[in-house]
Design a protein around this motif. Structure first.
Motif, PDB file in Angstrom:
ATOM      1  N   LEU A 238      -5.454   1.321 -12.687  1.00 25.75           N
ATOM      2  CA  LEU A 238      -4.049   1.082 -12.357  1.00 25.75           C
ATOM      3  C   LEU A 238      -3.522  -0.083 -13.184  1.00 25.75           C
ATOM      4  O   LEU A 238      -2.437  -0.037 -13.757  1.00 25.75           O
TER       5      LEU A 238
ATOM      6  N   PRO B  16      -1.229   3.559   5.774  1.00 26.63           N
ATOM      7  CA  PRO B  16      -0.079   3.720   4.885  1.00 26.63           C
ATOM      8  C   PRO B  16       0.635   5.042   5.143  1.00 26.63           C
ATOM      9  O   PRO B  16       0.174   5.838   5.942  1.00 26.63           O
TER      10      PRO B  16
ATOM     11  N   HIS C  32     -11.518  11.656  10.404  1.00 25.86           N
ATOM     12  CA  HIS C  32     -12.627  10.899   9.825  1.00 25.86           C
ATOM     13  C   HIS C  32     -13.408  10.164  10.909  1.00 25.86           C
ATOM     14  O   HIS C  32     -14.020   9.137  10.650  1.00 25.86           O
TER      15      HIS C  32
ATOM     16  N   ASN D 131      -9.240   7.665  -7.019  1.00 28.02           N
ATOM     17  CA  ASN D 131      -8.674   7.818  -5.678  1.00 28.02           C
ATOM     18  C   ASN D 131      -9.408   8.869  -4.875  1.00 28.02           C
ATOM     19  O   ASN D 131      -9.657   8.704  -3.680  1.00 28.02           O
TER      20      ASN D 131
ATOM     21  N   ASP E 293     -11.284   8.529  -1.379  1.00 28.23           N
ATOM     22  CA  ASP E 293     -11.008   9.426  -0.250  1.00 28.23           C
ATOM     23  C   ASP E 293     -12.306   9.994   0.305  1.00 28.23           C
ATOM     24  O   ASP E 293     -12.498  10.077   1.513  1.00 28.23           O
TER      25      ASP E 293
ATOM     26  N   GLY F 225       0.812  -1.210   0.000  1.00 34.11           N
ATOM     27  CA  GLY F 225       0.000   0.000   0.000  1.00 34.11           C
ATOM     28  C   GLY F 225       0.849   1.266   0.000  1.00 34.11           C
ATOM     29  O   GLY F 225       0.475   2.279  -0.579  1.00 34.11           O
TER      30      GLY F 225
ATOM     31  N   HIS G  88      -7.290   7.812 -12.799  1.00 35.14           N
ATOM     32  CA  HIS G  88      -6.762   7.216 -11.575  1.00 35.14           C
ATOM     33  C   HIS G  88      -6.953   8.165 -10.400  1.00 35.14           C
ATOM     34  O   HIS G  88      -7.387   7.775  -9.321  1.00 35.14           O
ATOM     35  N   ARG G  89      -6.661   9.436 -10.645  1.00 40.52           N
ATOM     36  CA  ARG G  89      -6.826  10.441  -9.599  1.00 40.52           C
ATOM     37  C   ARG G  89      -8.289  10.531  -9.169  1.00 40.52           C
ATOM     38  O   ARG G  89      -8.600  10.569  -7.979  1.00 40.52           O
TER      39      ARG G  89
ATOM     40  N   ILE H  73      -5.349  11.947  10.481  1.00 43.90           N
ATOM     41  CA  ILE H  73      -6.356  11.553   9.487  1.00 43.90           C
ATOM     42  C   ILE H  73      -7.460  10.675  10.085  1.00 43.90           C
ATOM     43  O   ILE H  73      -8.632  10.853   9.753  1.00 43.90           O
TER      44      ILE H  73
ATOM     45  N   LEU I 118       2.034   1.935  -3.326  1.00 40.94           N
ATOM     46  CA  LEU I 118       0.880   2.437  -4.067  1.00 40.94           C
ATOM     47  C   LEU I 118       0.660   3.917  -3.770  1.00 40.94           C
ATOM     48  O   LEU I 118       0.266   4.685  -4.640  1.00 40.94           O
ATOM     49  N   GLN I 119       0.962   4.313  -2.534  1.00 39.30           N
ATOM     50  CA  GLN I 119       0.855   5.735  -2.204  1.00 39.30           C
ATOM     51  C   GLN I 119       1.819   6.552  -3.074  1.00 39.30           C
ATOM     52  O   GLN I 119       1.509   7.687  -3.437  1.00 39.30           O
TER      53      GLN I 119
ATOM     54  N   GLY J 157     -12.628   7.992   3.315  1.00 43.18           N
ATOM     55  CA  GLY J 157     -11.665   8.724   4.130  1.00 43.18           C
ATOM     56  C   GLY J 157     -10.238   8.583   3.626  1.00 43.18           C
ATOM     57  O   GLY J 157      -9.402   9.413   3.884  1.00 43.18           O
ATOM     58  N   ARG J 158      -9.967   7.484   2.936  1.00 42.38           N
ATOM     59  CA  ARG J 158      -8.613   7.272   2.410  1.00 42.38           C
ATOM     60  C   ARG J 158      -8.711   6.158   1.379  1.00 42.38           C
ATOM     61  O   ARG J 158      -9.481   5.224   1.550  1.00 42.38           O
ATOM     62  N   THR J 159      -7.906   6.264   0.335  1.00 41.83           N
ATOM     63  CA  THR J 159      -7.903   5.240  -0.717  1.00 41.83           C
ATOM     64  C   THR J 159      -7.343   3.925  -0.192  1.00 41.83           C
ATOM     65  O   THR J 159      -7.923   2.862  -0.368  1.00 41.83           O
ATOM     66  N   ILE J 160      -6.165   4.043   0.411  1.00 42.48           N
ATOM     67  CA  ILE J 160      -5.504   2.842   0.909  1.00 42.48           C
ATOM     68  C   ILE J 160      -5.797   2.746   2.401  1.00 42.48           C
ATOM     69  O   ILE J 160      -5.502   3.669   3.148  1.00 42.48           O
TER      70      ILE J 160
ATOM     71  N   ARG K 135       1.215  10.851   1.767  1.00 40.44           N
ATOM     72  CA  ARG K 135       1.892  11.252   0.521  1.00 40.44           C
ATOM     73  C   ARG K 135       2.683  12.549   0.708  1.00 40.44           C
ATOM     74  O   ARG K 135       3.778  12.696   0.181  1.00 40.44           O
TER      75      ARG K 135
ATOM     76  N   GLU L 284       0.247  10.461  -8.596  1.00 40.77           N
ATOM     77  CA  GLU L 284      -0.269  10.815  -9.917  1.00 40.77           C
ATOM     78  C   GLU L 284       0.769  11.617 -10.697  1.00 40.77           C
ATOM     79  O   GLU L 284       1.922  11.218 -10.740  1.00 40.77           O
ATOM     80  N   GLU L 285       0.369  12.774 -11.262  1.00 41.13           N
ATOM     81  CA  GLU L 285       1.305  13.480 -12.151  1.00 41.13           C
ATOM     82  C   GLU L 285       2.540  14.000 -11.436  1.00 41.13           C
ATOM     83  O   GLU L 285       3.535  14.306 -12.073  1.00 41.13           O
TER      84      GLU L 285
ATOM     85  N   ASN M 213       0.249   6.810  -6.261  1.00 43.26           N
ATOM     86  CA  ASN M 213      -0.891   7.717  -6.128  1.00 43.26           C
ATOM     87  C   ASN M 213      -0.495   9.191  -6.111  1.00 43.26           C
ATOM     88  O   ASN M 213      -1.346  10.052  -5.965  1.00 43.26           O
TER      89      ASN M 213
ATOM     90  N   VAL N   2      -3.870   9.059 -15.845  1.00 39.58           N
ATOM     91  CA  VAL N   2      -3.597   9.710 -14.560  1.00 39.58           C
ATOM     92  C   VAL N   2      -4.853  10.393 -14.026  1.00 39.58           C
ATOM     93  O   VAL N   2      -5.192  10.277 -12.847  1.00 39.58           O
TER      94      VAL N   2
ATOM     95  N   GLN O 110     -10.316   2.376  -9.310  1.00 43.92           N
ATOM     96  CA  GLN O 110      -8.923   2.666  -8.982  1.00 43.92           C
ATOM     97  C   GLN O 110      -8.016   1.493  -9.368  1.00 43.92           C
ATOM     98  O   GLN O 110      -6.989   1.646 -10.006  1.00 43.92           O
TER      99      GLN O 110
END
Lengths: 254, 644, 433
Positions: free
Chosen positions: C109, A142, A203, C147, C151, A17, C143-144, A199, A20-21, C155-158, A145, A26-27, A24, C140, C105
């Motif tokens: 990926l 995890p 939540h 994700n 979220d 994970g 994917h974003r 976090i 994966l972060q 609350g969170r993807t992972i 980021r 991304e760009e 994640n 991208v 997601q």
């Protein structure tokens, strides 16, 4: 032009994970590869090289074969970064350290004959720094980021990464959350290292301590709070088992 | 001053709020529910407003000093480029209770004094406060006994719930205009005015928490109990979580960090809330922590509220909102409980005034967060860890410093660090600092080359008032890096144009090892000047090192002072060195007969903002960066924490 | 080409977890051909022993970073089954959104970062950035979005935070849902554009077929992901969900730390292609359109088409999410408290479709709500045997090709299954064969 530092990403026993972060981002990954060369990252690329400056290692160490591979990685890398709870402190993989490996194996694999099969030759779970020296830690399960970015940029600029040494409460209060204790939950925030932007409580979920305890779970203040909120020591012991099993000392200076 | 009071029906008040929202000129913020608690948040309609709330989780401070705010944006690609930025949306905050209004007025005293903070100032100016009188009392609040439950200033409008209507007290012309433009109001009748008083009095009776000691007596009570066992007893169960400082409306300390984007091309310098309960709060680059024990930090917080700020500004920096009490898990943070507990000891001791610099005029420009651009001219290494940097300001104007002052040197992406200036005052835009590699900024500095750019803020702090030393014998004692500011002072005094104004000059200088002796050229020169005695010592010397001089601690040099040269009563002694040195050297000076008021010291603390705002360098109530680093020992000696 | 050669792919790349391919050929004959899972075993079922019921979800989430939402949902369903908790309508809708977010997601990926490099003939997505910037940016963006949707809902993807026993710890606001709705609507066009790009390189997918059994959830009311009964293309529906072991027979093999599974035949397949083969008529219109672009029809026996089935499902997930958000907005989103469990002893089984196929969590809890026994059946485990048998049919068909091509085709085969190896190395209740 100066040669870009070569970075390799490796994983051991974990959920991948944290890698994966990184994906994640991304760009922003493109920003990252503008100043480093990623030469090995099995999860997303086929190419592999043993010539790298920085190794980012995810996961815990479970078997002699993993230990050997990790030592190899350490010998190639100038800088080794432990990524995520499994690598920095053993994470959930240490829950099983409550029992002996043989016991766990029997529990899971029954009476199957696994003797001599090195794939199953497990010992008590170890964090990365129990096998080789670690230069930098990126905590969390995890990882966050933004913290990953700040550690990587700090290393690139040659400064010390700014990893908080204060508890989650600081960030939780800044987020103006209602305290989990006030809601009747039991939260490890007051004794867990911040950096996650609180976090979980944000939540509305109590902290599980995934970034490591910065205070021992049996200090006076913890006992006082447990008593005040009518919680048993068993509650905190079990909760600390999830990420912090067997961690005797607080990880204040990691 | 008599204030004008209007009334507005609750229905009309809702439409007033909705028209403010729909107007979109303002970010309209108000008290809304969050679970069973309340928070200030942006309103999407008047229906969300909860004006009968008890207390919000965080005070409205977050709109003036946000949790995280960008002070400036910088580029890492260009030689030196930084811009102050600020998003200046005018804002209306609806539903601020009197105690929070008072807390903001207190914060004004800090952020709008002398060196104003422009970010804070702009937000204060562009924000309209619509206060509301307290209707429901929170469990931990003790505002009535703090007399902060009502206020007649600090708001633009103030609402009081008088049944079907709100009474609206007009506090400013801005508030008046807002009403004229957006609301339908009527003049308040005398019975309405009576109702306001009745409502306030009725609420004032509801407080269960009450502080038994009048707030004007907090200061003496605390001072008398500085060494009381209570600090240790309570802090034994302190979680050091910092929650009490995070939720406090009168806490205003901050940290500053440089964040760099992942492309390593640009970044932000941001400030974030910091708290004096956290261990790293006082930590300096070399790793030293000045309030190591929880007890000290725990006590510091109460003293700041009840003694330090009252001494400085004349008010107790606690408004009694009770937020810290309810946020503290072991429940040791509530000033009401602590003061009441201390009150039982009933001490009569004197308060004792500490060293606080008198306020001078307000500096018009305020604090400039963007440093001046400067160029490194020369880099001269002394040894492996100490390097001398010659720096020239790019605007070619002189730095304009006094000996003993310091500058904040800035490297974008790395941060700022304080450095003593080692050159004497003069007309040149060039000055020197010495860099010892201990932290991010100093390590990076040592990797730079002549021609590279750095940022400079300063000169900062209180330097030596050399004029007052004229006609005196000068005795300089410095250890280690203490020689840096000392050299500025010595060279200023030994300047041929100045030399006649002073009598004998004695210089004592100690270093750990021979190779750590810096400014050897200066030392050699001083030795040749008439009427100057210059003595050196090192703590120890490895066999491999060449050293023909004295070995031993700095105090070993005192017997070498030629007694006939010293007219103790007319001697000014200046001491600069590592924290551990002061106690011993000062004892030697006292033995020599130098009066305490003739002794000057320069202290090191975590000087982050350099302008007495961020709170990190505080020794008890004194800001080392502002009132120091140069202090008169006679005045400072009673101050706990200064020489401990 | 030489008649003697070996292909040893150690730690196959661009898949989740550690697996090896071993192929030894002597005199043109296959001596050894093995798909090995060498991931370190993690003993999750042992970790669950003695844990309190509300800690099972956060722990099992850590089985896999990619499928953490799926594991969380299976875990919650199992716990709620044991306690007879009935979740609210709103929770049911939000959980479906959560599973769509993860499906999107994970699928994008796999399609974009893991498979696309093979189709474009490069080693990773990085070289594509310069040459096919447009396509990469589309991937991208999608994917974003997936994700950010995770979220928002979880609350969170992972390792989701908001998913808790009985409901959600926090739910999104109406404003947030409206924003998401707009973003999803835009993404639908982007998905179609991406499908056109994939179509242009789809000829790189081998045209291999092998008849096998496909197993997945099915439901009368929807294209089953969150809820449904187990169904097989060979044997039809198996409604007794607590007896899932009648369908999923797991066994162990020495070369692997993951279990293998079978049912009516020697192996079966789960995942997007299996679901498509079982439930394609229930796909929403745009998804049907995408399937049509690739002439994907049930029953498709080409495992390489699993990637295309994922693309179809991606589209379906967007469409279905839009409908779900509308129904949430219609009924009004409320900050509901989770249903409070009445703790009691019992066994609970939770089955969901996660990106890679059927996932089962099976817990036995004691009267105080502590776990005494746990079993997790992972989709990838159920595919291992099918991968092995596919290889055994595939290699003789391509034996004349170069060693490099054989190696690449084998790697592509494994990748097509989108194996999640970290997930697959946890087992209990071993059945010996």
């Amino acid at each position: 032009m100066k040669q870009k530092p070569r970075v390799a990403v490796f994983d051991f026993a974990d959920c991948e994970g944290c890698e994966l972060q990184i994906a994640n981002l991304e760009e922003e990954i493109l920003d990252l590869i503008s100043f480093v060369d990623i030469v090995s990252f099995r999860e997303v690329m086929k190419e592999h090289s043993d010539s790298y400056d920085i190794a980012i290692v995810e996961g815990s160490i479970m078997r002699p074969m993993d230990e050997e591979r990790l030592r190899g990685i350490r010998s190639h890398a100038k800088i080794l970064i432990a990524l995520g709870a499994c690598a920095t402190m053993g994470g959930v993989n240490k829950i099983r350290n409550q029992w002996m490996p043989e016991e766990v194996k029997k529990d899971v694999y029954g009476d199957a004959n696994l003797k001599g099969n090195e794939l199953f030759d497990v010992f008590q779970t170890k964090a990365i720094n129990e096998v080789v020296p670690v230069d930098y830690y990126i905590f969390g399960c995890p990882i966050d980021r933004d913290e990953f970015k700040s550690v990587i940029t700090a290393i690139a600029l040659g400064k010390k990464p700014d990893i908080p040494r204060y508890p989650v409460c600081v960030e939780c209060k800044k987020n103006e959350n209602i305290c989990q204790f006030e809601l009747g939950a039991f939260c490890l925030g007051p004794i867990t290292r911040a950096g996650c932007k609180a976090i979980c409580p944000t939540h509305n979920s109590p902290c599980e301590g995934c970034r490591g305890l910065i205070k021992k779970q049996d200090t006076e203040c913890v006992k006082e709070v447990l008593e005040r909120y009518k919680l048993s020591y068993e509650d905190i012991r079990r909760r600390c088992t999830m990420y912090n099993y067997g961690r005797k000392e607080c990880s204040y200076d990691e | 001053m008599k204030q004008i009071v209007k009334t507005i029906t609750k229905k009309d008040f809702s439409s007033f709020v909705n028209s403010l929202i729909n107007d979109r000129t303002y970010d309209v913020v108000g008290v809304v529910a969050k679970g069973k608690r309340y928070v200030f948040d942006t309103l999407s309609s008047a229906e969300e407003l909860q004006l009968d709330y008890d207390v919000t989780i965080l005070p409205p401070k977050k709109y003036y000093l946000p949790q995280t705010e960008t002070l400036l944006k910088f580029s890492l690609e260009k030689p030196f480029e930084g811009k102050e930025i600020m998003n200046d949306t005018p804002r209306i905050i609806i539903g601020v209770h009197p105690y929070d209004i008072i807390a903001l007025e207190q914060t004004d005293r800090h952020y709008l004094d002398q060196q104003q903070d422009n970010f804070y100032k702009k937000r204060r100016e562009s924000t309209i406060i619509i206060g509301v009188d307290i209707k429901n009392v929170s469990e931990r609040s003790f505002v009535a006994s703090m007399k902060t439950n009502v206020t007649d200033s600090g708001f633009d409008l103030l609402l009081t719930d008088i049944g079907t209507n709100y009474a609206v007290t007009i506090g400013s012309e801005k508030g008046n205009k807002l009403l004229e433009k957006y609301a339908i109001v009527e003049d308040a009748s005398s019975s309405d005015l009576k109702k306001i008083i009745t409502v306030r009095n009725a609420v004032a009776k509801k407080y269960r928490q009450k502080v038994n000691i009048d707030k004007k007596n907090w200061s003496s009570l605390l001072v008398a109990n500085y060494n009381h066992a209570i600090w240790e007893e309570h802090s034994d169960v302190c979680m050091e979580c910092g929650s009490c400082t995070m939720v406090c409306p009168t806490c205003f300390c901050y940290d500053v960090k440089d964040n760099v984007s992942l492309n390593l091309k640009e970044g932000n310098r941001v400030r974030t809330w910091d708290g004096c309960l956290l261990k790293d709060f006082t930590k300096v680059g070399s790793g030293e922590v000045f309030r190591e024990e929880v007890k000290e930090r725990y006590r510091h917080r109460f003293f700041r509220k009840g003694n330090y700020l009252p001494e400085r500004y004349g008010f107790v920096a606690c408004v009694g909102c009770g937020r810290c009490g309810s946020a503290c898990l072991p429940d040791i943070a509530d000033p009401c409980n602590l003061i009441n507990e201390l009150g039982h000891f009933n001490s009569e001791e004197d308060t004792g005034k500490y060293f606080i610099k008198e306020e001078t005029e307000v500096l018009e420009k305020g604090i400039i967060h963007v440093p001046r651009s400067a160029t490194i001219k020369k880099i001269i290494p002394f040894n492996e860890i100490d390097t001398l940097f010659e720096i020239e300001l790019d605007d070619k104007k002189p730095l304009g410093h006094k000996p003993g002052q310091f500058v904040e040197v800035s490297i974008f992406g790395y941060g700022e660090a304080p450095f003593g200036i080692s050159t004497p005052p003069g007309d040149s835009p060039v000055f020197e600092i010495m860099v010892r590699q201990v932290g991010n900024v100093t390590k990076k500095l040592c990797l730079l080359q002549p021609g590279d750019k750095v940022g400079i803020r300063g000169p900062l702090g209180n330097g030596f008032d050399v004029k007052t030393f004229e006609g005196k014998t000068m005795l300089f004692t410095s250890g280690g890096t203490g020689m840096v500011p000392m050299r500025s002072l010595i060279n200023h005094i030994l300047d041929p144009k100045q030399r006649d104004k002073f009598k004998e000059v004695i210089i004592l200088y100690g270093a750990k090892r021979p190779k750590e002796i810096t400014f050897m050229d200066d030392v050699d020169r001083w030795k040749k000047v008439s009427n100057v005695q210059c003595e050196l010592t090192v703590d120890r010397c490895e066999p491999s090192e060449c050293w023909g001089g004295c070995t031993g601690l700095i105090t070993a040099l005192f017997p070498k002072i030629k007694a006939d040269k010293i007219d103790s009563k007319n001697t000014i002694a200046v001491v600069i060195g590592p924290p551990v040195m002061y106690k011993y050297v000062i004892k030697c000076l006292q033995t020599l007969g130098v009066p305490d008021n003739n002794i000057y010291v320069s202290l090191e603390r975590r000087m982050k903002c350099g302008v007495g705002k961020c709170g990190h360098c505080q020794m008890n109530g004194v800001y080392v960066c502002k009132e120091g680093p140069v202090f008169n020992y006679g005045k400072l000696k009673q101050l706990p924490e200064a020489f401990e | 080409m030489s008649k003697d050669f070996s292909v040893h792919v150690e730690h196959i790349t661009r898949v989740e977890g550690h697996g090896n391919i071993v192929l030894d050929v002597k005199n043109g004959k296959i001596e050894k051909l093995q798909w090995n899972v060498v991931e370190a075993p993690r003993f999750f079922e042992a970790m669950l022993r003695g844990q309190q019921y509300n800690e099972l979800r956060p722990i099992t989430s850590r089985i896999c970073g990619i499928c953490s939402i799926g594991h969380s949902l299976a875990s919650l369903k199992a716990t709620e089954d044991a306690f007879d908790i009935k979740i609210t309508k709103q929770t049911a809708i939000l959980r479906r959104l959560a599973i769509h977010a993860e499906n999107m997601q994970s699928h994008i990926l796999h399609i974009g970062y893991l498979v696309a490099p093979d189709l474009f003939g490069v080693g990773s997505v990085f070289p594509l950035v310069g040459k096919h910037t447009d396509t990469v940016m589309k991937i991208v963006k999608l994917h974003r979005l997936a994700n950010e949707m995770s979220d928002l809902i979880c609350g969170r993807t992972i390792h989701p935070i908001r998913l808790i026993v009985g409901g959600f710890s926090l739910v999104p606001t109406e404003r947030q849902l409206l924003h998401l709705k707009n973003r999803l609507a835009e993404a639908q066009d982007l998905t179609k554009e991406l499908a056109v790009v994939i179509q242009s390189v789809a000829d790189k997918l081998p045209t291999f077929t092998r008849e096998t059994e496909y197993i997945g959830l099915t439901s009368d009311s929807e294209y089953a992901l969150y809820d449904g009964v187990i169904a097989s293309t060979d044997t039809g529906k198996h409604p007794a969900y607590r007896d899932y072991k009648e369908v999923i027979n797991e066994y162990i093999v020495p070369q692997s730390t993951a279990k293998y599974a079978k049912h009516a035949r020697e192996s079966y397949m789960v995942g997007a292609l299996a679901r498509f083969n079982l439930n394609s008529t229930q796909l929403h219109p745009v998804a049907q359109e995408v399937a049509h672009m690739f002439r994907l029809k049930p029953l498709t026996y080409n495992p390489f088409m699993n990637t295309i089935a994922q693309l179809v499902e991606f589209s379906h997930s967007i469409e279905d999410s839009l409908l779900l958000i509308n129904s949430l907005l219609d009924q009004g989103i409320k900050q509901e408290k989770p249903v409070k469990p009445v703790v009691k002893a019992g066994r609970g089984v939770g089955i969901v479709e996660v990106p890679r196929g059927i996932l089962v969590h099976d817990y036995t809890l004691n009267s105080k709500g502590y776990c005494t026994k746990a079993n997790c059946i992972i989709p990838t485990n159920q595919n291992h045997a099918n991968i092995q048998l596919d290889m055994e049919k595939l290699v003789p068909e391509i034996l004349t090709k170069s060693q490099k091509e054989i190696e690449l085709t084998l790697e592509m085969l494994v990748r097509a299954y989108d194996p999640c190896i970290s997930c697959s190395t946890h087992y209990l209740d071993v059945i010996f064969v």
